[in-house]
Design a protein around this motif. Structure first.
Motif, PDB file in Angstrom:
ATOM      1  N   GLU A 158       0.830  -1.204   0.000  1.00 52.22           N
ATOM      2  CA  GLU A 158       0.000   0.000   0.000  1.00 52.22           C
ATOM      3  C   GLU A 158       0.869   1.259   0.000  1.00 52.22           C
ATOM      4  O   GLU A 158       0.561   2.239  -0.683  1.00 52.22           O
ATOM      5  CB  GLU A 158      -0.895  -0.034   1.244  1.00 52.22           C
ATOM      6  N   GLU A 159       1.973   1.214   0.746  1.00 53.36           N
ATOM      7  CA  GLU A 159       2.868   2.375   0.840  1.00 53.36           C
ATOM      8  C   GLU A 159       3.502   2.697  -0.508  1.00 53.36           C
ATOM      9  O   GLU A 159       3.640   3.861  -0.881  1.00 53.36           O
ATOM     10  CB  GLU A 159       3.977   2.125   1.883  1.00 53.36           C
ATOM     11  N   ASN A 174       0.980   4.355  -2.785  1.00 61.06           N
ATOM     12  CA  ASN A 174       0.819   5.770  -2.426  1.00 61.06           C
ATOM     13  C   ASN A 174       2.041   6.588  -2.822  1.00 61.06           C
ATOM     14  O   ASN A 174       1.911   7.744  -3.236  1.00 61.06           O
ATOM     15  CB  ASN A 174       0.543   5.916  -0.929  1.00 61.06           C
ATOM     16  N   ASP A 190      -8.746  12.248  -9.026  1.00 59.71           N
ATOM     17  CA  ASP A 190      -9.613  11.687  -7.991  1.00 59.71           C
ATOM     18  C   ASP A 190      -9.095  10.285  -7.695  1.00 59.71           C
ATOM     19  O   ASP A 190      -9.450   9.324  -8.372  1.00 59.71           O
ATOM     20  CB  ASP A 190     -11.058  11.647  -8.483  1.00 59.71           C
ATOM     21  N   ALA A 191      -8.212  10.193  -6.692  1.00 63.79           N
ATOM     22  CA  ALA A 191      -7.555   8.924  -6.383  1.00 63.79           C
ATOM     23  C   ALA A 191      -8.376   8.105  -5.408  1.00 63.79           C
ATOM     24  O   ALA A 191      -8.855   8.618  -4.396  1.00 63.79           O
ATOM     25  CB  ALA A 191      -6.170   9.184  -5.799  1.00 63.79           C
ATOM     26  N   GLY A 192      -8.515   6.824  -5.711  1.00 64.03           N
ATOM     27  CA  GLY A 192      -9.194   5.913  -4.800  1.00 64.03           C
ATOM     28  C   GLY A 192      -8.203   5.359  -3.789  1.00 64.03           C
ATOM     29  O   GLY A 192      -7.034   5.733  -3.770  1.00 64.03           O
ATOM     30  N   GLU A 193      -8.673   4.469  -2.963  1.00 65.15           N
ATOM     31  CA  GLU A 193      -7.806   3.819  -1.971  1.00 65.15           C
ATOM     32  C   GLU A 193      -7.145   2.608  -2.615  1.00 65.15           C
ATOM     33  O   GLU A 193      -7.751   1.943  -3.448  1.00 65.15           O
ATOM     34  CB  GLU A 193      -8.642   3.363  -0.770  1.00 65.15           C
ATOM     35  N   PRO A 194      -5.906   2.293  -2.208  1.00 60.61           N
ATOM     36  CA  PRO A 194      -5.267   1.072  -2.717  1.00 60.61           C
ATOM     37  C   PRO A 194      -6.028  -0.154  -2.220  1.00 60.61           C
ATOM     38  O   PRO A 194      -6.322  -0.264  -1.032  1.00 60.61           O
ATOM     39  CB  PRO A 194      -3.853   1.115  -2.124  1.00 60.61           C
ATOM     40  N   LYS A 195      -6.376  -1.059  -3.152  1.00 63.36           N
ATOM     41  CA  LYS A 195      -7.117  -2.265  -2.792  1.00 63.36           C
ATOM     42  C   LYS A 195      -6.266  -3.484  -3.112  1.00 63.36           C
ATOM     43  O   LYS A 195      -5.608  -3.530  -4.143  1.00 63.36           O
ATOM     44  CB  LYS A 195      -8.425  -2.330  -3.574  1.00 63.36           C
ATOM     45  N   TYR A 203      -1.338  -4.572  -4.746  1.00 64.92           N
ATOM     46  CA  TYR A 203      -2.289  -3.503  -4.456  1.00 64.92           C
ATOM     47  C   TYR A 203      -2.540  -2.718  -5.735  1.00 64.92           C
ATOM     48  O   TYR A 203      -1.607  -2.416  -6.473  1.00 64.92           O
ATOM     49  CB  TYR A 203      -1.746  -2.562  -3.370  1.00 64.92           C
ATOM     50  N   MET A 215      -4.554   0.755  -7.337  1.00 63.79           N
ATOM     51  CA  MET A 215      -5.211   2.024  -7.031  1.00 63.79           C
ATOM     52  C   MET A 215      -5.675   2.630  -8.351  1.00 63.79           C
ATOM     53  O   MET A 215      -4.912   2.696  -9.310  1.00 63.79           O
ATOM     54  CB  MET A 215      -4.220   2.972  -6.341  1.00 63.79           C
TER      55      MET A 215
END
Length: 163
Positions: A56-57, A60, A81-86, A92, A94
Motif C-alpha cells: 500500500e505504501e 501511495n 480523484d484517487a481511490g484507496e489502494p485495494k 495492491y 489504485m
C-alpha cells in the motif's frame, strides 16, 4: 454596446497528463526505493490511471510521484480523484480517475457564488458542462475571475473565450 463575456470551463490537457504519466513511469523505473516492488503506473481506459505495487505504501508513493509531475506541468491536482489502494491477489491496485467538466451541482454553486458575492449586473448561465458569464462592464468580469480564483472550489477552473 454588446455585453462582454467569458466562459468558465474545467478541461484537462490530456497531452500534459500523458507527459506527466510517462515521466512518472521513468522515475519509478529508475528510483532505488521502487526496485523490486513491482510498482507500475499506466492508463486504464480513457479517463483512468491504474497504479500497481506490492504494498500500500509503494502505491501511495507512486501516486505522490505522479502528483509531483502533474504539478510541474502546471496542471491542478483537483483534476485527480484517487481511490484507496485495494488488495487484488498479491498486489495492491489504485485507480486514479480524471475529473473533467463542471457538473450541475458545481455549476449551480459557482453561479450562486457569482450572484451573491460578485458585482451587480453580472449574468451567469449554465450551458452543459460550462458556464457563460456576461456583463456590460469588462472590469466586473475581471472581478468575477479574481473572486473565483480566490475561492477554494473542488474543481479546476479555466477561463476562456474572453470578449
Amino acid at each position: 454596446m454588446a455585453d462582454s463575456s467569458f466562459d468558465i470551463v474545467s478541461k484537462i490537457d490530456r497531452q500534459e497528463v500523458d507527459n506527466a504519466l510517462n515521466q512518472t513511469v521513468k522515475e519509478i523505473g529508475h528510483r532505488f526505493d521502487f526496485k523490486g516492488t513491482g510498482a507500475s503506473i499506466a492508463w486504464s481506459g480513457q479517463d483512468n490511471i491504474e497504479i500497481k505495487a506490492n504494498s500500500e505504501e509503494r502505491a501511495n508513493a507512486a501516486l505522490d510521484v505522479f502528483k509531483e509531475k502533474v504539478v510541474k506541468r502546471n496542471l491542478s491536482l483537483k483534476i485527480l480523484d484517487a481511490g484507496e489502494p485495494k488488495l487484488s491477489g498479491k498486489e495492491y491496485r489504485m485507480l486514479v480517475s480524471l475529473k473533467e467538466g463542471i457538473d450541475q451541482e458545481n455549476a449551480k454553486k459557482i453561479s450562486k457564488l457569482i450572484r451573491d458575492e460578485g458585482p451587480k449586473g453580472i449574468k451567469a448561465q449554465i450551458q452543459g458542462e460550462e458556464l457563460r458569464v456576461s456583463s456590460k462592464k469588462k472590469d466586473d468580469l475581471q472581478d468575477v475571475i479574481s473572486l473565483l480564483k480566490g475561492k477554494d472550489l473542488d474543481i479546476a477552473l479555466q477561463f476562456v473565450n474572453y470578449r
